[in-house]
Scaffold this motif. Structure first.
Motif, PDB file in Angstrom:
ATOM      1  N   PRO A 259      48.922  53.601  87.684  1.00 51.83           N
ATOM      2  CA  PRO A 259      47.804  53.076  88.335  1.00 51.83           C
ATOM      3  C   PRO A 259      46.621  53.411  87.494  1.00 51.83           C
ATOM      4  O   PRO A 259      46.346  54.286  86.847  1.00 51.83           O
ATOM      5  N   SER A 260      45.455  52.434  87.581  1.00 48.93           N
ATOM      6  CA  SER A 260      44.188  52.632  87.155  1.00 48.93           C
ATOM      7  C   SER A 260      43.214  51.538  87.571  1.00 48.93           C
ATOM      8  O   SER A 260      43.891  50.420  88.144  1.00 48.93           O
ATOM      9  N   THR A 261      42.082  52.092  87.785  1.00 48.11           N
ATOM     10  CA  THR A 261      41.099  51.079  88.315  1.00 48.11           C
ATOM     11  C   THR A 261      39.929  50.867  87.231  1.00 48.11           C
ATOM     12  O   THR A 261      39.936  49.844  86.695  1.00 48.11           O
ATOM     13  N   ARG A 262      39.317  51.900  86.678  1.00 46.73           N
ATOM     14  CA  ARG A 262      38.458  51.985  85.729  1.00 46.73           C
ATOM     15  C   ARG A 262      38.999  51.312  84.356  1.00 46.73           C
ATOM     16  O   ARG A 262      38.384  50.350  83.514  1.00 46.73           O
ATOM     17  N   THR A 263      39.959  51.903  83.740  1.00 50.56           N
ATOM     18  CA  THR A 263      40.359  51.345  82.495  1.00 50.56           C
ATOM     19  C   THR A 263      40.948  50.001  82.512  1.00 50.56           C
ATOM     20  O   THR A 263      40.314  49.186  81.703  1.00 50.56           O
TER      21      THR A 263
ATOM     22  N   ARG B  93      48.982  51.749  79.190  1.00 49.65           N
ATOM     23  CA  ARG B  93      48.993  53.047  79.775  1.00 49.65           C
ATOM     24  C   ARG B  93      50.399  53.352  80.003  1.00 49.65           C
ATOM     25  O   ARG B  93      51.129  52.888  80.837  1.00 49.65           O
TER      26      ARG B  93
ATOM     27  N   HIS C 233      43.191  60.067  76.075  1.00 50.06           N
ATOM     28  CA  HIS C 233      42.678  58.909  76.534  1.00 50.06           C
ATOM     29  C   HIS C 233      41.529  58.810  75.735  1.00 50.06           C
ATOM     30  O   HIS C 233      40.416  58.979  76.325  1.00 50.06           O
TER      31      HIS C 233
ATOM     32  N   GLN D 114      38.469  56.645  77.009  1.00 52.99           N
ATOM     33  CA  GLN D 114      37.731  57.291  77.689  1.00 52.99           C
ATOM     34  C   GLN D 114      36.773  58.203  77.240  1.00 52.99           C
ATOM     35  O   GLN D 114      35.469  58.529  77.507  1.00 52.99           O
TER      36      GLN D 114
ATOM     37  N   PRO E  79      35.406  61.648  84.825  1.00 52.49           N
ATOM     38  CA  PRO E  79      36.053  60.496  84.451  1.00 52.49           C
ATOM     39  C   PRO E  79      36.400  59.481  85.616  1.00 52.49           C
ATOM     40  O   PRO E  79      36.352  58.472  85.245  1.00 52.49           O
ATOM     41  N   LEU E  80      36.459  60.085  86.509  1.00 49.05           N
ATOM     42  CA  LEU E  80      36.798  59.417  87.867  1.00 49.05           C
ATOM     43  C   LEU E  80      38.164  58.895  87.860  1.00 49.05           C
ATOM     44  O   LEU E  80      38.964  58.832  86.741  1.00 49.05           O
ATOM     45  N   PRO E  81      38.895  58.784  89.145  1.00 46.42           N
ATOM     46  CA  PRO E  81      38.592  58.745  90.192  1.00 46.42           C
ATOM     47  C   PRO E  81      38.389  60.354  90.547  1.00 46.42           C
ATOM     48  O   PRO E  81      38.867  61.223  90.178  1.00 46.42           O
TER      49      PRO E  81
HETATM   50  N1   CP Z   1      38.882  57.218  83.955  1.00 45.52           N
HETATM   51  C1   CP Z   1      40.106  56.493  84.225  1.00 45.52           C
HETATM   52  O1   CP Z   1      40.870  56.441  83.376  1.00 45.52           O
HETATM   53  O2   CP Z   1      40.161  55.959  85.325  1.00 45.52           O
HETATM   54  P1   CP Z   1      41.495  54.985  85.691  1.00 45.52           P
HETATM   55  O3   CP Z   1      42.676  55.791  86.186  1.00 45.52           O
HETATM   56  O4   CP Z   1      40.780  54.306  87.174  1.00 45.52           O
HETATM   57  O5   CP Z   1      41.708  54.104  84.859  1.00 45.52           O
END
Ligand code: CP
Length: 304
Positions: free
Chosen positions: A51-55, A105, A134, A137, A264-266
């Motif tokens: 899962p990923s939101t930002r990347t 990823r 990563h 990031q 780096p979130l979340p």
């Molecule tokens: N910082 C980061 O990699 O966030 P995601 O897991 O949402 O991509």
């Protein structure tokens, strides 16, 4: 050094980082005027097994802002031919025919390197395994420090959290080690401390660092607090109170006025929401920077 695959942050020399940051400034201006069509013939494949939101979204947004096109699968383990037993290497060979760059990823540490070994287009490691890297990031983290603090020399940085599995911490430690007078603090319960390979690397480069179990006496004097998640479920001893690692109003009271807080979130509970409105909280700016830095990186790969 020409950029081809982006697998680990150590690949980036100081001149390449300088070029990346110059391009990043340009990308900010390009986004402000609505983007460009300069890369409209380029296709990016987003291949995410975790899962990923930002990347994932920021790479897609970056590509659209450059005029390019995006193909994506966000649950590649379920929605790619892996379910039929196809190996990563074969999947990459195929997708490389359909695209100009692959953002990957993968669940396994070393997955991006395996992909790069067979790919005819650049592979960008968007996070491999739990203890891998990563690098993109880390590049946007480094850019955030640079743009907020106006320098990368002489920075003291406190990394807090489950550092053994912290891909972003590992990648950023490599990058920060390139700069003069860097001082790193790794703050975690013993069982989640940063792995020895990073410390050996820092030793070789004569980078000063300390390991600690507590934020006390450290968060009041560093330039950057880099907070990450800690999962209570991973603790062998349930007696350890993880709330001692949280960033809250008590930490705000002792921090330097010009220090910054990054993540780096979340996030989960490790940064209280009361911190968000403080002028030193930079984690949302940090994630925004991901668009500009990733646009810059894509242009460096395409212009190679
Ligand atoms: N910082 C980061 O990699 O966030 P995601 O897991 O949402 O991509």
């Amino acid at each position: 050094m020409n950029l081809n695959h982006v697998i680990e942050s150590q690949q980036f020399t100081l001149p390449k980082i300088k070029e990346l940051f110059e391009r990043t400034e340009l990308m900010k201006k390009i986004v402000a005027r609505g983007g460009t069509k300069d890369y409209e013939n380029k296709i990016m494949a987003n291949l995410f097994y975790k899962p990923s939101t930002r990347t994932r979204f920021s790479f897609a947004s970056a590509m659209y802002r450059l005029g390019g096109k995006v193909m994506t699968t966000e649950q590649a383990g379920e929605f790619s031919s892996e379910v039929e037993g196809e190996k990563l290497e074969d999947t990459i060979r195929i997708i490389a025919h359909y695209s100009d760059v692959i953002v990957l990823r993968h669940v396994e540490e070393g997955g991006a390197e395996r992909a790069a070994s067979v790919s005819t287009v650049p592979i960008i490691n968007a996070g491999d395994g739990s203890g891998g890297q990563h690098p993109t990031q880390a590049l946007l983290d480094l850019y955030t420090i640079y743009s907020e603090c106006n320098t990368l020399d002489g920075m003291s940085v406190a990394f807090i959290g489950a550092l053994d599995t912290g891909r972003t911490v590992r990648s950023l430690a490599y990058l920060l080690s390139k700069y003069d007078r860097t001082k790193l603090y790794f703050i975690a319960p013993d069982e989640m401390q940063i792995k020895p390979d990073i410390l050996e690397y820092l030793d070789k480069r004569n980078v000063s660092y300390e390991l600690a179990n507590t934020t006390k006496g450290i968060v009041n004097r560093v330039d950057v607090i880099y907070q990450t998640r800690i999962n209570q479920n991973r603790l062998k001893s349930k007696k350890i109170d993880l709330s001692v690692y949280n960033i809250d109003s008590d930490v705000l009271k002792v921090m330097k006025n010009d220090a910054i807080i990054m993540h780096p979130l979340p996030r989960s509970v490790e940064i209280s929401h009361e911190v968000d409105s403080d002028h030193r909280a930079k984690y949302f700016r940090q994630s925004e920077n991901g668009i500009y830095v990733r646009m810059a990186l894509l242009t460096m790969l395409f212009d190679n």
